[in-house]
Motif scaffolding. Structure first.
Motif, PDB file in Angstrom:
ATOM      1  N   GLY A 134       0.792  -1.231   0.000  1.00 49.83           N
ATOM      2  CA  GLY A 134       0.000   0.000   0.000  1.00 49.83           C
ATOM      3  C   GLY A 134       0.827   1.286   0.000  1.00 49.83           C
ATOM      4  N   VAL A 135       2.154   1.143  -0.037  1.00 49.29           N
ATOM      5  CA  VAL A 135       3.048   2.311  -0.049  1.00 49.29           C
ATOM      6  C   VAL A 135       3.915   2.231  -1.313  1.00 49.29           C
ATOM      7  CG1 VAL A 135       4.911   3.542   1.154  1.00 49.29           C
ATOM      8  CG2 VAL A 135       3.136   2.320   2.481  1.00 49.29           C
ATOM      9  N   VAL A 136       3.626   3.109  -2.265  1.00 52.18           N
ATOM     10  CA  VAL A 136       4.320   3.032  -3.548  1.00 52.18           C
ATOM     11  C   VAL A 136       5.170   4.297  -3.757  1.00 52.18           C
ATOM     12  CG1 VAL A 136       4.033   2.785  -6.049  1.00 52.18           C
ATOM     13  CG2 VAL A 136       2.434   1.649  -4.483  1.00 52.18           C
ATOM     14  N   CYS A 137       6.451   4.093  -4.037  1.00 51.50           N
ATOM     15  CA  CYS A 137       7.389   5.210  -4.209  1.00 51.50           C
ATOM     16  C   CYS A 137       8.070   5.105  -5.567  1.00 51.50           C
ATOM     17  CB  CYS A 137       8.474   5.169  -3.131  1.00 51.50           C
ATOM     18  SG  CYS A 137       7.856   5.146  -1.445  1.00 51.50           S
ATOM     19  N   GLY A 157      -2.102   1.308   3.260  1.00 49.92           N
ATOM     20  CA  GLY A 157      -0.657   1.548   3.305  1.00 49.92           C
ATOM     21  C   GLY A 157      -0.263   2.320   4.545  1.00 49.92           C
ATOM     22  N   LEU A 158      -1.019   3.353   4.835  1.00 53.68           N
ATOM     23  CA  LEU A 158      -0.696   4.160   6.020  1.00 53.68           C
ATOM     24  C   LEU A 158      -0.938   3.360   7.293  1.00 53.68           C
ATOM     25  CD1 LEU A 158       0.406   6.918   6.868  1.00 53.68           C
ATOM     26  CD2 LEU A 158      -1.939   7.698   7.171  1.00 53.68           C
ATOM     27  N   GLN A 159      -1.965   2.501   7.254  1.00 51.97           N
ATOM     28  CA  GLN A 159      -2.186   1.628   8.414  1.00 51.97           C
ATOM     29  C   GLN A 159      -0.986   0.711   8.641  1.00 51.97           C
ATOM     30  OE1 GLN A 159      -5.937  -0.012   7.219  1.00 51.97           O
ATOM     31  NE2 GLN A 159      -7.153   1.507   8.358  1.00 51.97           N
ATOM     32  N   ASN A 160      -0.428   0.209   7.559  1.00 54.88           N
ATOM     33  CA  ASN A 160       0.718  -0.700   7.678  1.00 54.88           C
ATOM     34  C   ASN A 160       1.979  -0.008   8.194  1.00 54.88           C
ATOM     35  OD1 ASN A 160      -0.716  -2.924   6.757  1.00 54.88           O
ATOM     36  ND2 ASN A 160      -0.195  -2.543   4.607  1.00 54.88           N
TER      37      ASN A 160
END
Lengths: 424, 424
Positions: free
Chosen positions: A108-111, A395-398
């Protein structure tokens, strides 16, 4: 020529010492020129043209007619040569455009990163005896590939107020039409502040004399960035028993002819090649039109015998040459050992002048030991790499707990709260 | 808070003006500190620790015991958080290691680039209230990935002569063991010249106060390079009707809490979101431990209503923010329009603190408008890109005429001869 036979390692630090460069410290002169250009714009440039270049120039900007007619003033074969060089330089620099790679670092976190052109760039081309149209290629091509929306070029006029047609032709071929007749520190000032005719830019590229170098340094006080710090050109040649003395001598001389202060170092692991190269230099130098320069810079050159190519590379890494020529058999085996160099030429047929003009690599390279911490000019020099990120709620939860803990430990509670408020 | 309703474009240049930074010009103070450190080495550092940090430090180097025991001085959950952040930052920066691409520009002429680590790098971590162990991650991880053989860290001791354990733990986790208790300009001087304990380095990274900034600038006079010019931290948030005022307010405050001089700009295309965000800020700011900083920097902040997201991006590109948060629906449609920014956060759940700590992107970013011409720190910051070329005999035959013509036209006959002699 300073000859050293198998010097002990504890003497190397003397051998790698470069002559101290007389740096025109941000002197009053530079500051005054900047003030003058900031205040009086074009008129200041016209006055400086008169004063420094003895040139009467009514219009700072090169006219469309001047640009068009440049084509008729150089030979067809030179045009074809410039075109072939352009093709190769374009091919190589186009390969430096990166593909976007999205990385999911946590679910959930894409960079990722994307290139963005530096919008406004300025190219400085010195005047003087050698019209450096090759440098126009080296700077204009990556600027265009990067997508810079404003690319301008400043170069001093000759005594008749003209610019060398090869420079104009090359600029036009590369799509540059904003060319200005101004040189020295005043050209750098003009690109820093802008004038009625010349747009200001964000980054300034190109070689120049001590005043240009000092002016580029000073321009950084006004938020402008520059390609890299400057120094005299250098080559270090490593030759084993398979090298060709005639070729080595020619390569060393092609560096030596640049100017009195050019740096030339020759290292061989083979006594015969070593002596023959020295003999060849003495023979070839006589036939050069610029042999005064070459003779002068040869005086400071080092010719060094060492036992092995490994040892020679150790020396070279300490010296960090702008150009490194590896005239050795099985050069593939040594590539990984090269740590500090601007550009490397491998084998008996890779002469430095290939890279200076037409093979495709850039010739704007770090000198004066800066190959330890600077790269040469490339497409990268004309872009910013912007990072992007997208976090889903999941993503932010993770990742949230981690951010909260770290922010708290750094005492930055608003940083923590930006997460907490979203996860509430 | 300065509120602007639909300001005309010709007034934007005032809105994007940053406060003038008091630059400690390469003052006598900095020069004296450098002289002192160059002359007296460790003893100078010990004296400066006493003078500036009121710390008695007998040994400049952090001992193995201090490093080992740091682990016991911070909580298990913080350690896990730092480890997760390390993993993400490693993943993202590892993706920046390029594949070697050999390009045959002309038949028989092969050119490519290879990364080489900058061998010796120094990381500066400021002291003060917030122990910036996150910055240790951001600089040590890419340095290790790049393969820098010497990575050192300098940070000022507290009054008891100790370093914050979170900084030590993080450094150790990243494989850094050469840590030195020295701060301010003297730390930068020590990394520039080296001392009995501290090795000199080729490039210096990290944030700091005005003295550190001036010292980093001065270090360049000795051939050292630095990460980028410095300025106060900034965020620009663009919010459309789908933004969440609570989130926007929290993001703006997380920037504002950094310091009095932090820059905060909020642009909305929706009047309701605009007003609600202002209300939320007034509510949230009261609860912050660092609310003095936040209140102070909010005084200089701009809150701007604009008609469209396109217009907001036009403004943002002129301002060139360090951090840009795009709290708009369909943010994908706007990515290509972003021209100048350090790092971009997309959507309602991508808060800046994610990137500050743990998402994987680097938080060492260009401020003060430098996003127009500088990139943030990345793996690239720790390497040189060296070009290589190999020409076969056939390759030189294919390209030789072009090189000869160009060299001749530039008046460089030894350059020409290096080709001619090989083709004879």
């Amino acid at each position: 020529m300073k000859i050293s036979n198998y010097p002990a390692k504890n003497t190397w630090s003397d051998l790698i010492k470069r002559p101290v460069i007389k740096r025109e410290q941000l002197s009053e002169l530079i500051v005054n020129i900047f003030d003058e250009v900031e205040k009086n714009g074009n008129q200041a440039l016209i006055d400086f043209n008169k004063k420094f270049d003895r040139a009467e120039v009514k219009k700072i900007k090169v006219s469309k007619e001047e640009l068009e007619s440049s084509e008729n003033l150089i030979s067809e074969e030179l045009k074809l040569a410039i075109q072939q060089a352009k093709e190769n330089i374009t091919k190589f620099h186009a390969s430096q455009i990166p593909k976007i790679q999205k990385i999911e670092t946590t679910k959930g976190v894409v960079c990722w990163r994307e290139n963005r052109a530096i919008e406004k760039v300025g190219i400085y081309i010195p005047g003087g005896t050698a019209p450096l149209f090759s440098t126009v290629l080296m700077l204009a091509i990556p600027a265009q590939l990067a997508g810079c929306s404003e690319i301008i070029l400043c170069t001093p006029p000759d005594k008749n107020g003209n610019i060398n047609p090869a420079i104009l032709y090359t600029a036009k071929l590369c799509g540059i039409t904003k060319i200005f007749k101004t040189g020295g520190a005043q050209a750098i000032a003009a690109m820093t502040f802008g004038t009625e005719s010349i747009p200001n830019v964000y980054k300034i590229f190109g070689p120049g004399n001590q005043f240009v170098v000092a002016a580029k340094e000073y321009s950084q006080h006004f938020g402008v960035s520059i390609d890299m710090p400057a120094g005299p050109s250098e080559v270090l040649v490593i030759a084993d028993e398979n090298a060709v003395p005639e070729f080595c001598a020619a390569d060393l001389l092609s560096q030596a002819e640049h100017g009195n202060d050019s740096q030339v170092i020759f290292i061989s692991t083979d006594k015969k090649i070593f002596n023959q190269t020295i003999g060849e230099i003495e023979k070839q130098v006589k036939e050069l039109p610029r042999n005064e320069f070459a003779q002068e810079s040869l005086k400071n050159s080092h010719f060094i015998l060492l036992k092995t190519v490994d040892e020679a590379l150790e020396f070279s890494n300490q010296y960090a040459p702008e150009h490194l020529i590896l005239a050795v058999e099985n050069f593939e085996n040594y590539i990984d050992k090269i740590q500090n160099a601007g550009s490397v030429f491998l084998g008996n047929y890779s002469c430095e002048s290939a890279g200076d003009y037409a093979s495709g690599t850039n010739h704007t390279l770090p000198t004066n030991g800066f190959a330890k911490n600077y790269s040469g000019v490339s497409l990268d020099s004309f872009v910013k790499k912007i990072t992007f990120q997208n976090l889903s709620k999941k993503g932010l939860q993770n990742l949230g707990k981690t951010i909260e803990l770290m922010a708290e430990a750094e005492g930055l509670f608003a940083h923590k709260n930006a997460v907490s408020i979203r996860l509430k």
